[in-house]
Design an enzyme around this catalytic site. Structure first.
Site, PDB file in Angstrom:
ATOM      1  CG  ASP A 244      -1.441  -1.171   0.986  1.00 22.65           C
ATOM      2  OD1 ASP A 244      -1.977  -1.612   0.785  1.00 22.65           O
ATOM      3  OD2 ASP A 244      -2.453  -1.653   2.415  1.00 22.65           O
ATOM      4  CB  ALA A 245      -0.391   4.962  -1.175  1.00 22.10           C
TER       5      ALA A 245
END
Length: 211
Positions: free
Chosen positions: A82-83
């Site tokens: 994920d970011a």
């Protein structure tokens, strides 16, 4: 252009379709000169927060741009993060190799350092190590391994890569992940600083054939 002009031969047959599939052991010639596939590329990246595991910038910049790794059009990520998640990311142009990492049947361990909002409980550890059913899933997760580092920090080893899996696993135990960092995949241990990348050694590349 070369194919339309009948200049390419595959296994001594003239190629007529630019979309035809060829393999490493095929004999390919252009105007009588044999062509050889370039070696595949394999990299480990220390992904910083605030970028995405994509070839293109979107709401966040691409991880390739964030770490300054060129040739991103040929590369893809094997096992995305994920970011806001940091840590070990593998990049390659070898689709069969990346498939061997991501499919659950390979039992390829992925090790995360997890920082939690609340102290972890013995019941939560038992749930994680037994396997639990995530929201929207029909089957339970594969049993995880939990190593408690402190009341709110654990080292978690899993063998799958479901969407937001680690965050969803702890949510299912009534807790929340505050920070997530992947530090190991199979025998590959993260050994570079945030924002850096390096080529994998042949030993590291080969480790997935036996996982």
């Amino acid at each position: 252009m070369a194919i339309s002009q009948h200049q390419v031969q595959v296994n001594q047959q003239t190629a007529t379709d630019a979309a035809m599939q060829v393999h490493e052991n095929n004999h390919i010639e252009l105007l009588g000169e044999r062509l050889f596939a370039r070696p595949s590329q394999y990299f480990v990246i220390h992904k910083p927060a605030g970028c995405i595991c994509s070839n293109k910038d979107e709401a966040y910049p691409s991880v390739f741009k964030a770490v300054g790794l060129n040739q991103n059009e040929q590369l893809h990520i094997a096992g995305r993060l994920d970011a806001d998640t940091t840590g070990l990311v593998l990049a390659t142009d070898d689709g069969r190799w990346s498939f061997s990492i991501t499919r659950p049947e390979q039992r390829c361990p992925k090790v995360y350092k997890v920082t939690l909002a609340k102290p972890i409980t013995h019941n939560a550890i038992e749930q994680l190590e037994r396997g639990l059913v995530l929201q929207g899933e029909a089957k339970a997760t594969l049993p995880a391994m939990v190593n408690t580092l402190s009341a709110t920090e654990v080292e978690l080893s899993i063998y799958e890569g479901k969407f937001h899996q680690v965050k969803r696993m702890f949510a299912a135990t009534g807790n929340r992940v505050k920070a997530l960092h992947r530090q190991q995949i199979a025998d590959i241990v993260l050994d570079i600083a945030p924002g850096e990348w390096r080529a994998l050694s042949q030993l590291e590349i080969d480790c997935f054939s036996s996982t």
